[in-house]
Write a protein that holds these residues in place. Structure first.
Motif, mmCIF file in Angstrom:
data_model
loop_
_atom_site.group_PDB
_atom_site.id
_atom_site.type_symbol
_atom_site.label_atom_id
_atom_site.label_comp_id
_atom_site.label_asym_id
_atom_site.label_seq_id
_atom_site.Cartn_x
_atom_site.Cartn_y
_atom_site.Cartn_z
ATOM 1 N N SER A 484 0.834 -1.194 0.000
ATOM 2 C CA SER A 484 0.000 0.000 0.000
ATOM 3 C C SER A 484 0.873 1.249 0.000
ATOM 4 N N ILE A 485 0.531 2.199 -0.882
ATOM 5 C CA ILE A 485 1.238 3.475 -0.964
ATOM 6 C C ILE A 485 0.182 4.570 -0.958
ATOM 7 N N ARG A 486 0.367 5.570 -0.130
ATOM 8 C CA ARG A 486 -0.634 6.626 0.002
ATOM 9 C C ARG A 486 -0.415 7.707 -1.052
ATOM 10 N N ALA A 506 9.751 0.109 -20.549
ATOM 11 C CA ALA A 506 10.801 1.007 -21.015
ATOM 12 C C ALA A 506 10.785 2.331 -20.262
ATOM 13 N N ARG A 507 9.589 2.889 -20.034
ATOM 14 C CA ARG A 507 9.495 4.203 -19.387
ATOM 15 C C ARG A 507 10.097 4.186 -17.988
ATOM 16 N N VAL A 508 9.804 3.149 -17.222
ATOM 17 C CA VAL A 508 10.276 3.080 -15.839
ATOM 18 C C VAL A 508 11.762 2.748 -15.789
ATOM 19 N N ARG A 559 18.626 0.196 -10.793
ATOM 20 C CA ARG A 559 18.316 1.626 -10.887
ATOM 21 C C ARG A 559 17.327 2.115 -9.834
ATOM 22 N N THR A 560 16.626 1.214 -9.168
ATOM 23 C CA THR A 560 15.571 1.661 -8.255
ATOM 24 C C THR A 560 15.710 1.137 -6.830
ATOM 25 N N SER A 561 16.698 0.311 -6.523
ATOM 26 C CA SER A 561 16.770 -0.293 -5.185
ATOM 27 C C SER A 561 16.929 0.760 -4.086
ATOM 28 N N VAL A 562 17.702 1.816 -4.354
ATOM 29 C CA VAL A 562 17.879 2.870 -3.343
ATOM 30 C C VAL A 562 16.556 3.590 -3.103
ATOM 31 N N MET A 563 15.846 3.893 -4.172
ATOM 32 C CA MET A 563 14.562 4.581 -4.048
ATOM 33 C C MET A 563 13.535 3.698 -3.342
ATOM 34 N N LEU A 564 13.516 2.407 -3.658
ATOM 35 C CA LEU A 564 12.571 1.506 -3.009
ATOM 36 C C LEU A 564 12.914 1.304 -1.539
ATOM 37 N N VAL A 583 7.447 10.349 -7.279
ATOM 38 C CA VAL A 583 8.369 9.273 -6.893
ATOM 39 C C VAL A 583 7.586 8.077 -6.377
ATOM 40 N N ARG A 584 6.562 8.335 -5.572
ATOM 41 C CA ARG A 584 5.748 7.228 -5.054
ATOM 42 C C ARG A 584 5.030 6.489 -6.187
ATOM 43 N N TRP A 585 4.540 7.255 -7.185
ATOM 44 C CA TRP A 585 3.859 6.612 -8.314
ATOM 45 C C TRP A 585 4.852 5.796 -9.140
ATOM 46 N N HIS A 586 6.081 6.299 -9.279
ATOM 47 C CA HIS A 586 7.109 5.539 -9.979
ATOM 48 C C HIS A 586 7.421 4.255 -9.201
ATOM 49 N N CYS A 587 7.449 4.352 -7.883
ATOM 50 C CA CYS A 587 7.685 3.159 -7.052
ATOM 51 C C CYS A 587 6.558 2.142 -7.234
ATOM 52 N N ALA A 588 5.309 2.626 -7.285
ATOM 53 C CA ALA A 588 4.168 1.718 -7.458
ATOM 54 C C ALA A 588 4.282 0.957 -8.768
ATOM 55 N N LYS A 589 4.656 1.654 -9.847
ATOM 56 C CA LYS A 589 4.825 0.980 -11.130
ATOM 57 C C LYS A 589 6.008 0.014 -11.088
ATOM 58 N N THR A 590 7.076 0.415 -10.413
ATOM 59 C CA THR A 590 8.251 -0.453 -10.313
ATOM 60 C C THR A 590 7.896 -1.759 -9.615
ATOM 61 N N ILE A 591 7.165 -1.668 -8.506
ATOM 62 C CA ILE A 591 6.783 -2.868 -7.757
ATOM 63 C C ILE A 591 5.898 -3.765 -8.611
ATOM 64 N N ALA A 592 4.968 -3.155 -9.364
ATOM 65 C CA ALA A 592 4.104 -3.943 -10.242
ATOM 66 C C ALA A 592 4.921 -4.657 -11.312
ATOM 67 N N LEU A 593 5.914 -3.978 -11.865
ATOM 68 C CA LEU A 593 6.756 -4.613 -12.883
ATOM 69 C C LEU A 593 7.583 -5.748 -12.290
ATOM 70 N N VAL A 594 8.065 -5.577 -11.055
ATOM 71 C CA VAL A 594 8.811 -6.659 -10.398
ATOM 72 C C VAL A 594 7.925 -7.889 -10.263
ATOM 73 N N ARG A 595 6.670 -7.697 -9.861
ATOM 74 C CA ARG A 595 5.739 -8.835 -9.754
ATOM 75 C C ARG A 595 5.567 -9.529 -11.105
ATOM 76 N N ILE A 596 5.406 -8.697 -12.173
ATOM 77 C CA ILE A 596 5.187 -9.259 -13.508
ATOM 78 C C ILE A 596 6.415 -10.030 -13.975
#
Length: 751
Positions: A484-486, A506-508, A559-564, A583-596
Motif C-alpha cells: 500500500s502506498i498513500r 521502457a518508461r520506468v 536503478r531503483t533499489s535505493v529509491m525503493l 516518486v511514489r507513483w514511480h515506485c508503485a509501477k516499479t513494484i508492479a513490474l517486479v511482480r510481472i
C-alpha cells in the motif's frame, strides 16, 4: 518504410475501406492560431478585415505549391512579418508619449474601445511603414502572383461552384502588388477597423501593428532609444497569418474559404496532375515501372510529406543517391534506384494520414517516449515516436487500439492499463469470433532530426496472443503481497495493485534515480531498454521473452533499489510527503513490474512468499516497525536517520547472512523493551509494539535460534550469493504490508 506502407495499403484496400485523403497540395492553413481574413476589391487592394477564432481557423485550407518543401509558398493563406509599423531608432517625445498612452490603455481592462482606437491612431500617425527584405518580398510575390497564375488554367473550366475562387485568381494574376503596398493597406484597415470588434480583437489588431508595447522583463523605459532596440529583439521572427477572400463574392457560389472549395480544387488537381506533362531530367526517371504495382506509368520524384500527429511533415522515403557510389555506378540516381508510381505514392500519403493524423490520436496512433534524449534550452528532454497500431484485416477498427500498446497512466488518479483497455480487449475478443486469424500491425515512426525521419519499429501480433498477454499481464501485477502506498490526490487513499502499461517497461527502466539531499529523489532519462524490448516482454513467449524479462529485472533493480529502500522507510514512519507523489507513483509501477517479471520467470507468489529471502525482507521491515515504536515511546518521536532494518536493507541485497547477523546483534535491546513496556500515558496509544514483537519472533525463528542463551544464525537458510530473483523477493518482502487485520490492530491498541 515503403514496404510497411505497402502492407498497410493492401490491408485497407482488401478491407474495402475508403482511405483517400485530399490532394497533397491541399493542406490545413494553420493550427491553433487566429487568422486575419483580408477581403480584396476588384483591383486587388484590401478592402475589409475579419478576425477568425482558433476553431474557425482550424477549418481553413490552402494550396501548397511544393509539398516536399516546408517553406513552400501557399495560397490564399500566407505569413507576413509583424509588426507592420516601425518606431524609428530615436523616437520623438510625441511618439514616446503615444507609446506610453497606448500601453497604459492596453493594460487597463476598463479602458473604452473608442479610447483604444484613438490612441492606436495617434501612434500610427507617428510611426513609419515597415520595410521588408528581398527574400520576404519575393516570397509574397510567389504567393500572391505566381500561384494564382498557375491555378488560373486549372480552375478555368471549373463549374459555377468555384466562381469566387476563379474570380480571385483572375484578379490577383492580373494586377501585381508589392508587399509594402499590400501590408500598408492592411495596416490602415487594422488601425481604422470597420465594424464592431471586441476588446480582445482590437488588442490583437494593435499587436499586429505595433507588436507588444510592454512585456515581462522589460528593462528600458518605454519610448527611449534603448526601448526601441530591446523591442526590435522582442519582435524578431514574429509572423501574422493572412487569408485572402473576395470583398464582393457571388452568393450563389462557394466562398473562397469554404472547405468544399478546396475539396473541388483537389479533385481538379487529381485530374490534371498539377497541369504538368512528364519530362525527362537528370535527377531521375519521369516514367517507368513501379516497383510495387509492376505497372508502367508516371513515377514520383519527391514524396509529399503528410503532417502526422506530433511529428509534423513526414517524408516516407529518402535516399541520398548522390553519396551512394554503388548506385551511381549503374546510373541509379534518385527515384531510378527505387521507382514508385505516382498513384502508389499517393496511396502511401493517404494511408499515413488515415492512420497517423491528429484525429486518430488514441485510436490508431499515439505519441510514446523512445528513450532518446536531447538538450533544449538547457533542459534534457526525452524524445517521442509516433506509435501506429491497426488491425490488419479491419483497419477501420474504431476502438482505442493505440492506447492498448502505447497508453500511460501519468498519475494515480488516472485509470490504469486494466481499466483503460477493458473495452478494447472485449471488442477484440468479439472480432476473434468472426476472424480467428486476426492480427495487429504495430509501427513506430521516429524523427532523427528535422530532415530525417524513419520507422523504428515494425511488429505483427496475433490478436489471440494479445488477449492472452493482457490477461497474463494483469494477473502478473498481482503476483505478490499487498504493497500500500498513500496518494493524497487519489480517490482511494491507498493504491495496492496498479497495472502498468506495456511500455512502462521502457518508461520506468529508462529513468535513472539519484538522491538529492535538498530536493529529494530526482531522475534523468538514460535508455537501457527499447520499446521493442517492452513488447517482447509483454507479448513474447519462450526463451526470448524469459531472457528479456530477466535483463529488464536486473536493470530495474539496479536503478531503483535505493529509491525503493527509501519507500520502505516511509511506509514505516508514515511520513509520506518525504517522497514526492511522482516518486511514489514511480515506485508503485516499479513494484508492479517486479511482480510481472517474477511471474514471467516462473516465480509465483504462492511459492516465493514462503521462501527464506522473502521472510528476511519482512524481518527487516518488522525490525523497522519495532525501532519506530521504541522511538515514539522512549525518544519522544525523534527517530534516527535510518531505522535498523532500513540501514541493513542494501547490505541484505548482496550479503544476506551478514545482514542477518548484524540484525541479530542490534535487535535484542528493542525486543527486551517491547516485552517489558507498559504504557502509563493515556494520551499515547500503545499495544502495536506487542503485535510487532510477536510477528518479529515468528519471522526470526526461521533464521535465528537460541542455544543456551546464545543466538545462532542458520546460514544454510539463505543463499550465499543473491541472484536478481532473490533480490526481487527480498524487496517485495521488505515493502509488503505487515499490518494485522484492522480489528486485531484496534484491539491491540486498546490493551
Amino acid at each position: 518504410m515503403l514496404n510497411e506502407l505497402a502492407i498497410a495499403t493492401k490491408g485497407l484496400k482488401d478491407a474495402k475501406i475508403p482511405f483517400a485523403a485530399p490532394n497533397p497540395h491541399i493542406q490545413p492553413a494553420v493550427k491553433n492560431r487566429r487568422v486575419v481574413i483580408v477581403r480584396v476589391a476588384a483591383d486587388g487592394k484590401p478592402a475589409s478585415l475579419e478576425l477568425t477564432s482558433k476553431e474557425q481557423s482550424s477549418r481553413l485550407l490552402r494550396f501548397v505549391l511544393n509539398t516536399a518543401d516546408q517553406a513552400s509558398p501557399t495560397f490564399p493563406c500566407f505569413n507576413v512579418p509583424v509588426p507592420l509599423r516601425c518606431l524609428g531608432a530615436d523616437p520623438s517625445p510625441e511618439l514616446a508619449a503615444a507609446l506610453k498612452r497606448l500601453a497604459e490603455l492596453q493594460k487597463k481592462k476598463g479602458a473604452s474601445i473608442p479610447d483604444l482606437v484613438q490612441a492606436a491612431r495617434s501612434l500610427f500617425d507617428l510611426s513609419e511603414v515597415r520595410s521588408f527584405s528581398d527574400r520576404e518580398t519575393d516570397r509574397f510575390r510567389r504567393c500572391i502572383e505566381e500561384i494564382p497564375h498557375e491555378l488560373k488554367a486549372i480552375v478555368a473550366t471549373a463549374g459555377t461552384e468555384l466562381m469566387n475562387l476563379r474570380h480571385l485568381v483572375d484578379i490577383l494574376s492580373a494586377s501585381p502588388h508589392s508587399l509594402t503596398d499590400f501590408t500598408d493597406h492592411v495596416a490602415r484597415l487594422l488601425v481604422n477597423p470597420m465594424g464592431d470588434f471586441a476588446r480582445d480583437e482590437l488588442l490583437f489588431f494593435q499587436g499586429l501593428l505595433f507588436g507588444p508595447l510592454d512585456w515581462r522583463g522589460r528593462e528600458a523605459e518605454i519610448g527611449s532609444p534603448a526601448y526601441v532596440t530591446e523591442k526590435f529583439a522582442k519582435d524578431e521572427g514574429s509572423r501574422a497569418v493572412l487569408y485572402i477572400e473576395l470583398a464582393q463574392a457571388n452568393s450563389t457560389a462557394l466562398a473562397v474559404s469554404h472547405p468544399k472549395t478546396w475539396e473541388r480544387l483537389g479533385e481538379l488537381l487529381d485530374v490534371s496532375d498539377g497541369g504538368e506533362e512528364p519530362k525527362e531530367d537528370r535527377d531521375g526517371l519521369s516514367q517507368g515501372i513501379c516497383a510495387f504495382s509492376g505497372e508502367f506509368g508516371d513515377l514520383e520524384k519527391a514524396f509529399s510529406p503528410p503532417k502526422l500527429a506530433r511529428l509534423g511533415p513526414f517524408k516516407p522515403f529518402s535516399l541520398n543517391t548522390t553519396e551512394s557510389k554503388c548506385l551511381l555506378r549503374y546510373g541509379l540516381r534518385k527515384n531510378a534506384s527505387f521507382p514508385v508510381g505516382k498513384r502508389v505514392a499517393r496511396d502511401f500519403y493517404n494511408v499515413l494520414l488515415y492512420l497517423g493524423s491528429e484525429r486518430q490520436l488514441g485510436v490508431s496512433c499515439k505519441p510514446v517516449k523512445n528513450g532518446r534524449v536531447r538538450r533544449i534550452q538547457g533542459r534534457t528532454v526525452e524524445e517521442e515516436d509516433l506509435l501506429v497500431a491497426y488491425l490488419e484485416q479491419a483497419p477501420n477498427f474504431s476502438e482505442n487500439l493505440a492506447e492498448l500498446f502505447g497508453g500511460e497512466a501519468p498519475s494515480p488518479t488516472d485509470a490504469d492499463f486494466a481499466a483503460r483497455t477493458k473495452p478494447v480487449l472485449e471488442a477484440l475478443k468479439g472480432k476473434l469470433t468472426e476472424m480467428p486469424d486476426l492480427s495487429v500491425r504495430v509501427l513506430a515512426l521516429c524523427s532523427l532530426n528535422e530532415g530525417q525521419k524513419q520507422i523504428s519499429l515494425h511488429r505483427q501480433f496475433r490478436v489471440q496472443d494479445i488477449v492472452r498477454a493482457a490477461t497474463s499481464w494483469e494477473k502478473g501485477a498481482e503476483n505478490g503481497p499487498p504493497v500500500s502506498i498513500r496518494f493524497e490526490r487519489s480517490t482511494a487513499d491507498l493504491k495496492i495493485f496498479p497495472v502498468p502499461d506495456p511500455l512502462d517497461v521502457a518508461r520506468v527502466i529508462n529513468q535513472v534515480w539519484a538522491a538529492d539531499p535538498e530536493q529529494g529523489f530526482r531522475s534523468k532519462p538514460q535508455r537501457a531498454v527499447m520499446n521493442a524490448d517492452a513488447f517482447d516482454v509483454f507479448i513474447g513467449q519462450g526463451a526470448l521473452a524469459g531472457e528479456k524479462a530477466r535483463d529488464c529485472l536486473t536493470t530495474l533493480l539496479a536503478r531503483t533499489s535505493v529509491m525503493l529502500g527509501a519507500l520502505g522507510a516511509v511506509k514505516t514512519s508514515r511520513e509520506w510527503r518525504t517522497l514526492s507523489e511522482s516518486v511514489r507513483w514511480h515506485c508503485a509501477k516499479t513494484i508492479a513490474l517486479v511482480r510481472i517479471f517474477l511471474q514471467q520467470l516462473g516465480q509465483t507468489k504462492d511459492t516465493f512468499m514462503k521462501e527464506p529471502v522473502y521472510h528476511l525482507g519482512q524481518l527487516l521491515a518488522l525490525a523497522d516497525s519495532l525501532h519506530q515504536q521504541y522511538c515514539e515511546h522512549v525518544r519522544g518521536g525523534k527517530a534516527p536517520t535510518q531505522l535498523i532494518g532500513n540501514a541493513l536493507f542494501s547490505t541484505a541485497l548482496e550479503q544476506p547472512v551478514f545482514a542477518l547477523a548484524r540484525l541479530a546483534e542490534r535487535l535484542p535491546p528493542y525486543q527486551a523493551w517491547a516485552k517489558n513496556f507498559k504504557n502509563t500515558d493515556p494520551n499515547v496509544k500503545s499495544g502495536w509494539e506487542k503485535v510487532v514483537l510477536r510477528l518479529l519472533r515468528e519471522r526470526a525463528s526461521r533464521f535465528i535460534e537460541d542455544v543456551d542463551g546464545t543466538f545462532r544464525i542458520r546460514a544454510d537458510e539463505l543463499p550465499q550469493r543473491m541472484t536478481d530473483l532473490d533480490k526481487a523477493k527480498l524487496l517485495l518482502g521488505y515493502l509488503a504490508d505487515s499490518y494485522e487485520p484492522e480489528t486485531e490492530k484496534s484491539n491491540a491498541q486498546k490493551q
